[in-house]
Write a protein that holds these residues in place. Structure first.
Motif, PDB file in Angstrom:
ATOM      1  N   VAL A 113     -27.868 -15.399   8.352  1.00 10.71           N
ATOM      2  CA  VAL A 113     -28.262 -15.084   6.756  1.00 10.71           C
ATOM      3  C   VAL A 113     -28.517 -13.573   6.812  1.00 10.71           C
ATOM      4  O   VAL A 113     -29.046 -12.866   7.637  1.00 10.71           O
ATOM      5  CB  VAL A 113     -29.728 -15.921   6.837  1.00 10.71           C
ATOM      6  N   SER A 150     -26.032 -11.250   6.638  1.00  6.37           N
ATOM      7  CA  SER A 150     -24.874 -10.548   7.019  1.00  6.37           C
ATOM      8  C   SER A 150     -23.649 -11.015   6.028  1.00  6.37           C
ATOM      9  O   SER A 150     -23.835 -12.058   5.308  1.00  6.37           O
ATOM     10  CB  SER A 150     -24.525 -10.798   8.427  1.00  6.37           C
ATOM     11  N   LYS A 151     -22.799 -10.220   6.188  1.00  6.57           N
ATOM     12  CA  LYS A 151     -21.592 -10.349   5.220  1.00  6.57           C
ATOM     13  C   LYS A 151     -20.140 -10.433   6.085  1.00  6.57           C
ATOM     14  O   LYS A 151     -20.122  -9.816   7.375  1.00  6.57           O
ATOM     15  CB  LYS A 151     -21.224  -9.186   4.283  1.00  6.57           C
ATOM     16  N   TYR A 152     -19.271 -11.180   5.573  1.00  9.04           N
ATOM     17  CA  TYR A 152     -18.082 -11.015   6.168  1.00  9.04           C
ATOM     18  C   TYR A 152     -16.813 -10.382   5.228  1.00  9.04           C
ATOM     19  O   TYR A 152     -17.007 -10.377   4.147  1.00  9.04           O
ATOM     20  CB  TYR A 152     -17.480 -12.707   6.322  1.00  9.04           C
ATOM     21  N   GLU A 195     -22.927 -19.169   6.114  1.00  7.33           N
ATOM     22  CA  GLU A 195     -24.142 -18.247   6.215  1.00  7.33           C
ATOM     23  C   GLU A 195     -25.185 -19.110   6.526  1.00  7.33           C
ATOM     24  O   GLU A 195     -25.559 -19.943   5.682  1.00  7.33           O
ATOM     25  CB  GLU A 195     -24.477 -17.276   5.114  1.00  7.33           C
ATOM     26  N   THR A 196     -25.773 -19.237   7.668  1.00 12.70           N
ATOM     27  CA  THR A 196     -26.929 -20.143   8.039  1.00 12.70           C
ATOM     28  C   THR A 196     -27.751 -19.596   9.121  1.00 12.70           C
ATOM     29  O   THR A 196     -27.107 -18.749   9.958  1.00 12.70           O
ATOM     30  CB  THR A 196     -26.220 -21.593   8.303  1.00 12.70           C
ATOM     31  N   ILE A 223     -22.163 -17.127  10.182  1.00  7.29           N
ATOM     32  CA  ILE A 223     -22.624 -15.919  10.356  1.00  7.29           C
ATOM     33  C   ILE A 223     -24.027 -15.920  10.111  1.00  7.29           C
ATOM     34  O   ILE A 223     -24.520 -17.014   9.376  1.00  7.29           O
ATOM     35  CB  ILE A 223     -21.828 -14.799   9.188  1.00  7.29           C
TER      36      ILE A 223
END
Length: 320
Positions: free
Chosen positions: A84, A86-88, A62-63, A82
């Motif tokens: 910043v 957001s979710k996986y 996440e970056t 992904i």
């Protein structure tokens, strides 16, 4: 075209833009290892990461500032960047049916290594043995687990009534409708845009040259789909799916590949349907090899399914 320093060889592959000074794939034991403290710090520092999570065989970073060019692997692990906030979400399903105290229905000599997909014979044994104790719609072999889709019929299953281990792997279950793949969260937000990838001279798909049998395809390799509307998009072979063949009087199965998007953020347009999925490799044995044809996925889905080409090859079909 792929860079000369790219190793697209299955697990342990390293993309040319993967600059990590270490590997998280242990070739001696054929499995992944957790990063040491200094290796984790290197990942956070190098990519200005807000969070780093491992859902083996992938790393989720996440970056707000992804690198360019975008590495398809980090430390020899398939990488997904992904934005910043957001979710996986990996493939998940209801596990209430699983009972880990029940005996594994598959004899030990039909088990296979953790990070490999089963052979045709092993798949057949799993399909037939499971079919003796439940009504199957499909079986998804996604290392290191198995996701079993139960047929939606009059048969009922109580909680913890089905084996929690199948062929030595964790087994979880889904009962539709909808089908399992229709329940996966449709969020494929990416920092990388396919139009950006097209500006890199290395990101040019190989010309499709020949169809590849399922036995010739390595696990965990990346492939490309290239369409005029979508640009170049990267997929990773994530597993195989056996599904009940329609319109047959016997419970015969058909095989599909499971692919996950690993690079290319734009939603793939309808105009890409039927485009060849080509292995991104310069190796003579894999050059221009087609593993399947793109089938339209649900809007924003991270995964697509594509039929295995063995039957097509057996029917003497070929590329024009």
């Amino acid at each position: 075209m792929p860079h000369l320093d790219t190793w697209n060889i299955g697990y342990g592959s390293r993309h040319y833009a993967d600059i990590a000074p270490f590997s998280l794939w242990d070739g001696d034991s054929s499995t992944f290892r957790p990063p040491a403290a200094h290796e984790s710090q290197w990942i956070f520092d190098t990519f200005s990461a807000v969070s780093v999570n491992f859902f083996w065989p992938r790393i989720i970073i996440e970056t707000a500032t992804p690198p360019s060019p975008t590495p398809l692997t980090i430390a020899c692990v398939a990488a997904i960047f992904i934005p910043v906030g957001s979710k996986y979400t990996p493939p998940i399903t209801n596990t209430n049916y699983s009972n880990h105290r029940m005996a594994d229905p598959i004899p030990a000599h039909f088990h296979w290594p953790k990070w490999q997909r089963p052979t045709k014979e092993q798949s057949r044994v799993v399909w037939e043995r499971l079919g003796q104790i439940m009504n199957i719609e499909a079986v998804n072999f996604i290392p290191p687990i198995i996701i079993i889709e139960l047929r939606h019929d009059e048969r009922e299953y109580s909680k913890r009534s089905l084996p929690g281990k199948v062929a030595g792997r964790i087994a979880v279950y889904h009962r539709g409708p909808p089908s399992f793949w229709e329940t996966i969260p449709h969020t494929r937000e990416r920092l990388i845009k396919s139009s950006d990838a097209l500006q890199d001279t290395y990101f040019q798909a190989h010309e499709p040259k020949r169809l590849l049998r399922s036995t010739e395809i390595l696990d965990n390799i990346w492939c490309t789909v290239d369409g005029l509307a979508s640009g170049l998009v990267y997929l990773r072979t994530d597993g195989v799916r056996l599904r009940r063949a329609p319109r047959l009087p016997v419970p015969e199965s058909r095989t599909e590949y499971i692919f996950e998007y690993i690079e290319g953020g734009a939603h793939v347009a309808e105009g890409v349907r039927g485009v060849p999925i080509v292995i991104d490799h310069d190796n003579d044995n894999q050059l221009g090899a087609v593993v399947g044809f793109f089938q339209q996925e649900g809007h924003g889905s991270r995964w697509i399914l594509s039929s295995c080409l063995d039957d097509v090859i057996e029917g003497d079909w070929d590329l024009l």
